[in-house]
Scaffold this active site. Structure first.
Site, PDB file in Angstrom:
ATOM      1  CB  CYS A   1      15.547  12.695   2.577  1.00  0.00           C
ATOM      2  SG  CYS A   1      14.426  13.107   1.208  1.00  0.00           S
TER       3      CYS A   1
ATOM      4  CG  ASP B   1      14.081  18.157   1.595  1.00  0.00           C
ATOM      5  OD1 ASP B   1      14.648  19.273   1.711  1.00  0.00           O
ATOM      6  OD2 ASP B   1      12.846  18.024   1.588  1.00  0.00           O
TER       7      ASP B   1
ATOM      8  NE  ARG C   1      12.794  21.216   2.818  1.00  0.00           N
ATOM      9  CZ  ARG C   1      11.505  20.914   2.974  1.00  0.00           C
ATOM     10  NH1 ARG C   1      10.657  21.832   3.420  1.00  0.00           N
ATOM     11  NH2 ARG C   1      11.056  19.705   2.688  1.00  0.00           N
TER      12      ARG C   1
ATOM     13  CG  HIS D   1      13.201  15.260   5.901  1.00  0.00           C
ATOM     14  ND1 HIS D   1      12.430  16.285   5.382  1.00  0.00           N
ATOM     15  CD2 HIS D   1      13.483  14.450   4.853  1.00  0.00           C
ATOM     16  CE1 HIS D   1      12.281  16.092   4.084  1.00  0.00           C
ATOM     17  NE2 HIS D   1      12.903  14.986   3.738  1.00  0.00           N
TER      18      HIS D   1
ATOM     19  CB  CYS E   1       9.810  13.409   3.868  1.00  0.00           C
ATOM     20  SG  CYS E   1      10.740  12.532   2.590  1.00  0.00           S
TER      21      CYS E   1
HETATM   22 CO    CO Z   1      12.517  13.877   2.072  1.00  0.00          CO
END
Ligand code: CO
Length: 211
Positions: free
Chosen positions: A42, A44, A46, A98, A101
Site C-alpha cells: 500500500c 500508506d 506508515r 496492512h 488501511c
Molecule cells: Co493502506
C-alpha cells in the site's frame, strides 16, 4: 515534522554515513540491481517496504498503490510484475496489506467516492466474493481486519493468474507468491501462509496460461 529543506540536509548526511562505512557504496549500487523480492504494498506512508523487511537498497523491487491492488488492466502493476519476473528473475513476490488501511476502510462505506470508485471497486468485489463469511462477523473492527486479509489473498490470486508467473514457475520453480499483513499497531509482519502450489492448481483450472 521535517521541512522541505531538511530533506536535502538529511540526504547529505546519509551519503556521508554510507561512504564512511563503504567508500564504494554508491559505485556498487550504480552497477545494477539483483533483488530476490518483488514487494507489492500500500502507498500508506506508515508502511515502508524496505524498513519493515530489514532490507537495503538493491534488495527489493517495489510497487505501491492504494490498498495493494493487482488489477489485470493496470498496465503499471502488470509491467512491474513482468519486468520483475522476466528480467530481474525475482524468487518471491509478496503482496503486503496492512491493518488500518484507509483504502479498504473507504471501500467498506456505501458512498460515491468519485474518481476513486473504479479503484475501490476492486476491494468492493473482494467483499462481494466473500460476503457470506464477512457478514457473519459481528464486530465491525474484526470484519475490517478480515477484509484486509481477504484482499491480500485475492491480490495474490491476481498475481498467480498472470502468464509470466505461471510460465516461470513451471519452468524454474520460481517465483513463489506470498501474502502478508503488516500490523501497524505492533509493527509485526504476519505471513498469511497462502498455499501457493494449491492456489496455482486451482487457478490453472480456469486461467491456465502456463503452457
Ligand atoms: Co493502506
Amino acid at each position: 515534522m521535517t521541512t522541505y529543506n531538511e530533506i536535502f540536509k538529511n540526504n547529505k548526511a546519509w551519503v556521508k554515513e554510507r561512504l564512511s562505512i563503504d567508500a564504494n557504496y554508491f559505485e556498487k549500487l550504480a552497477e545494477g540491481q539483483d533483488p530476490d523480492f518483488l514487494y507489492i504494498g500500500c502507498s500508506d506512508s506508515r508502511v515502508t517496504a524496505e524498513e519493515l523487511m530489514g532490507l537495503k537498497p538493491g534488495e527489493v523491487f517495489v510497487h505501491r498503490n492504494i490498498a495493494n491492488i493487482v488489477g489485470n488492466n493496470d498496465l503499471n502493476v502488470m509491467s512491474v510484475i513482468n519486468y520483475a519476473v522476466n528480467n530481474l528473475k525475482v524468487k518471491h513476490i509478496v503482496i503486503c496489506g496492512h491493518y488500518y488501511c484507509g483504502g479498504v476502510k473507504a471501500a467498506m462505506q456505501s458512498e460515491d467516492m468519485g474518481i476513486l470508485n473504479p479503484w475501490l471497486r476492486n476491494i468492493r468485489d473482494v467483499f462481494r466474493f466473500h460476503k457470506s463469511e464477512l457478514k457473519l462477523i459481528e464486530s465491525e473492527d474484526a470484519r475490517y481486519r478480515r477484509l484486509i486479509e481477504l484482499n491480500v489473498e485475492e491480490q495474490c490470486l491476481n498475481v498467480i493468474k498472470t502468464a509470466v508467473v505461471q510460465r516461470y514457475y513451471l519452468r524454474t520453480g520460481y517465483p513463489i507468491v506470498h501474502g502478508w499483513v503488516f500490523d501497524i499497531k505492533s509493527g509485526e509482519l504476519i505471513d498469511l501462509k497462502i498455499p501457493f502450489e494449491e492456489k496455482l492448481k486451482e487457478i490453472q483450472e480456469v486461467y491456465n496460461l502456463g503452457s
